[in-house]
Write a protein that holds these residues in place. Structure first.
Motif, PDB file in Angstrom:
ATOM      1  N   MET A   1      43.826   0.530 -49.777  1.00 27.24           N
ATOM      2  CA  MET A   1      42.800   1.046 -48.897  1.00 27.24           C
ATOM      3  C   MET A   1      42.905   2.579 -48.889  1.00 27.24           C
ATOM      4  O   MET A   1      43.974   3.140 -48.699  1.00 27.24           O
ATOM      5  N   THR A   2      41.789   3.212 -49.101  1.00 27.93           N
ATOM      6  CA  THR A   2      41.775   4.666 -49.139  1.00 27.93           C
ATOM      7  C   THR A   2      41.824   5.227 -47.723  1.00 27.93           C
ATOM      8  O   THR A   2      41.611   4.528 -46.731  1.00 27.93           O
ATOM      9  N   LEU A   3      42.100   6.497 -47.644  1.00 26.89           N
ATOM     10  CA  LEU A   3      42.175   7.164 -46.346  1.00 26.89           C
ATOM     11  C   LEU A   3      40.819   7.164 -45.647  1.00 26.89           C
ATOM     12  O   LEU A   3      40.744   7.030 -44.421  1.00 26.89           O
ATOM     13  N   GLU A   4      39.758   7.276 -46.422  1.00 24.90           N
ATOM     14  CA  GLU A   4      38.413   7.248 -45.839  1.00 24.90           C
ATOM     15  C   GLU A   4      38.104   5.883 -45.246  1.00 24.90           C
ATOM     16  O   GLU A   4      37.524   5.775 -44.173  1.00 24.90           O
ATOM     17  N   ALA A   5      38.468   4.824 -45.977  1.00 21.21           N
ATOM     18  CA  ALA A   5      38.227   3.462 -45.485  1.00 21.21           C
ATOM     19  C   ALA A   5      39.056   3.175 -44.239  1.00 21.21           C
ATOM     20  O   ALA A   5      38.614   2.448 -43.350  1.00 21.21           O
ATOM     21  N   LEU A   6      40.231   3.733 -44.148  1.00 25.60           N
ATOM     22  CA  LEU A   6      41.053   3.571 -42.961  1.00 25.60           C
ATOM     23  C   LEU A   6      40.524   4.419 -41.811  1.00 25.60           C
ATOM     24  O   LEU A   6      40.628   4.035 -40.645  1.00 25.60           O
ATOM     25  N   GLY A   7      39.931   5.568 -42.123  1.00 23.47           N
ATOM     26  CA  GLY A   7      39.430   6.464 -41.090  1.00 23.47           C
ATOM     27  C   GLY A   7      38.247   5.919 -40.317  1.00 23.47           C
ATOM     28  O   GLY A   7      38.066   6.238 -39.138  1.00 23.47           O
ATOM     29  N   ILE A   8      37.444   5.076 -40.942  1.00 18.66           N
ATOM     30  CA  ILE A   8      36.262   4.534 -40.266  1.00 18.66           C
ATOM     31  C   ILE A   8      36.641   3.640 -39.091  1.00 18.66           C
ATOM     32  O   ILE A   8      36.169   3.863 -37.973  1.00 18.66           O
ATOM     33  N   PRO A   9      37.508   2.631 -39.251  1.00 15.78           N
ATOM     34  CA  PRO A   9      37.865   1.830 -38.073  1.00 15.78           C
ATOM     35  C   PRO A   9      38.712   2.593 -37.054  1.00 15.78           C
ATOM     36  O   PRO A   9      38.601   2.354 -35.852  1.00 15.78           O
ATOM     37  N   VAL A  10      39.529   3.519 -37.518  1.00 13.58           N
ATOM     38  CA  VAL A  10      40.331   4.312 -36.579  1.00 13.58           C
ATOM     39  C   VAL A  10      39.426   5.175 -35.714  1.00 13.58           C
ATOM     40  O   VAL A  10      39.604   5.260 -34.498  1.00 13.58           O
ATOM     41  N   TYR A  11      38.447   5.803 -36.314  1.00 12.08           N
ATOM     42  CA  TYR A  11      37.512   6.637 -35.552  1.00 12.08           C
ATOM     43  C   TYR A  11      36.703   5.788 -34.574  1.00 12.08           C
ATOM     44  O   TYR A  11      36.478   6.180 -33.433  1.00 12.08           O
ATOM     45  N   SER A  12      36.296   4.614 -35.027  1.00 10.94           N
ATOM     46  CA  SER A  12      35.560   3.712 -34.140  1.00 10.94           C
ATOM     47  C   SER A  12      36.432   3.271 -32.971  1.00 10.94           C
ATOM     48  O   SER A  12      35.969   3.196 -31.829  1.00 10.94           O
ATOM     49  N   PHE A  13      37.704   2.988 -33.221  1.00 13.40           N
ATOM     50  CA  PHE A  13      38.626   2.612 -32.160  1.00 13.40           C
ATOM     51  C   PHE A  13      38.798   3.759 -31.162  1.00 13.40           C
ATOM     52  O   PHE A  13      38.869   3.526 -29.948  1.00 13.40           O
ATOM     53  N   ALA A  71      32.117   9.452 -44.828  1.00 14.39           N
ATOM     54  CA  ALA A  71      33.231   8.570 -45.176  1.00 14.39           C
ATOM     55  C   ALA A  71      32.711   7.276 -45.774  1.00 14.39           C
ATOM     56  O   ALA A  71      33.275   6.759 -46.746  1.00 14.39           O
ATOM     57  N   ARG A  72      31.636   6.752 -45.212  1.00 11.42           N
ATOM     58  CA  ARG A  72      31.042   5.524 -45.748  1.00 11.42           C
ATOM     59  C   ARG A  72      30.531   5.746 -47.177  1.00 11.42           C
ATOM     60  O   ARG A  72      30.676   4.888 -48.055  1.00 11.42           O
ATOM     61  N   LEU A  73      29.939   6.886 -47.418  1.00  7.28           N
ATOM     62  CA  LEU A  73      29.457   7.222 -48.760  1.00  7.28           C
ATOM     63  C   LEU A  73      30.620   7.308 -49.744  1.00  7.28           C
ATOM     64  O   LEU A  73      30.530   6.803 -50.866  1.00  7.28           O
ATOM     65  N   ALA A  74      31.724   7.929 -49.314  1.00  9.20           N
ATOM     66  CA  ALA A  74      32.893   8.041 -50.193  1.00  9.20           C
ATOM     67  C   ALA A  74      33.481   6.666 -50.493  1.00  9.20           C
ATOM     68  O   ALA A  74      33.914   6.404 -51.623  1.00  9.20           O
ATOM     69  N   VAL A  75      33.485   5.776 -49.511  1.00  6.49           N
ATOM     70  CA  VAL A  75      33.999   4.417 -49.741  1.00  6.49           C
ATOM     71  C   VAL A  75      33.074   3.657 -50.675  1.00  6.49           C
ATOM     72  O   VAL A  75      33.533   2.984 -51.605  1.00  6.49           O
ATOM     73  N   ASN A  76      31.764   3.748 -50.467  1.00  9.55           N
ATOM     74  CA  ASN A  76      30.811   3.017 -51.304  1.00  9.55           C
ATOM     75  C   ASN A  76      30.811   3.510 -52.747  1.00  9.55           C
ATOM     76  O   ASN A  76      30.634   2.719 -53.675  1.00  9.55           O
ATOM     77  N   LEU A  77      30.970   4.818 -52.938  1.00  7.90           N
ATOM     78  CA  LEU A  77      31.003   5.374 -54.288  1.00  7.90           C
ATOM     79  C   LEU A  77      32.394   5.325 -54.907  1.00  7.90           C
ATOM     80  O   LEU A  77      32.576   5.751 -56.051  1.00  7.90           O
TER      81      LEU A  77
END
Length: 84
Positions: A1-13, A71-77
């Motif tokens: 899991m990349t840092l960006e993918a981890l950052g999305i749920p952490v930021y939401s939390f 971050a979502r764009l970086a995960v998708n690409l």
């Protein structure tokens, strides 16, 4: 899991946690009738702590508007490097 993918749920939390703190603080300090009003004015009994919680939540929401789509764009690409 990349840092960006981890950052999305952490930021939401962080946002949901701060929202829970704000709503709990507001429920404990404001009059219960304020919750059923139109909330045009400031809550009664709002002290510096409550105002700080409001500003913190506002800052998190503003940051989410900028960070989460990128971050979502970086995960998708599938782009994860030192710049992202």
């Amino acid at each position: 899991m990349t840092l960006e993918a981890l950052g999305i749920p952490v930021y939401s939390f962080l946002i949901f946690g701060t929202l829970a703190v704000q709503s709990t603080y507001s429920a404990l300090t404001a009059d219960p009738a304020f919750g059923f009003s139109n909330r045009d004015g400031a809550p009664p009994g709002m002290r510096a702590t409550g105002l700080r919680i409001d500003r913190t939540l506002g800052n998190l929401k503003e940051g989410a508007i900028m960070y989460l789509p990128l971050a979502r764009l970086a995960v998708n690409l599938d782009i994860s490097n030192g710049w992202t």
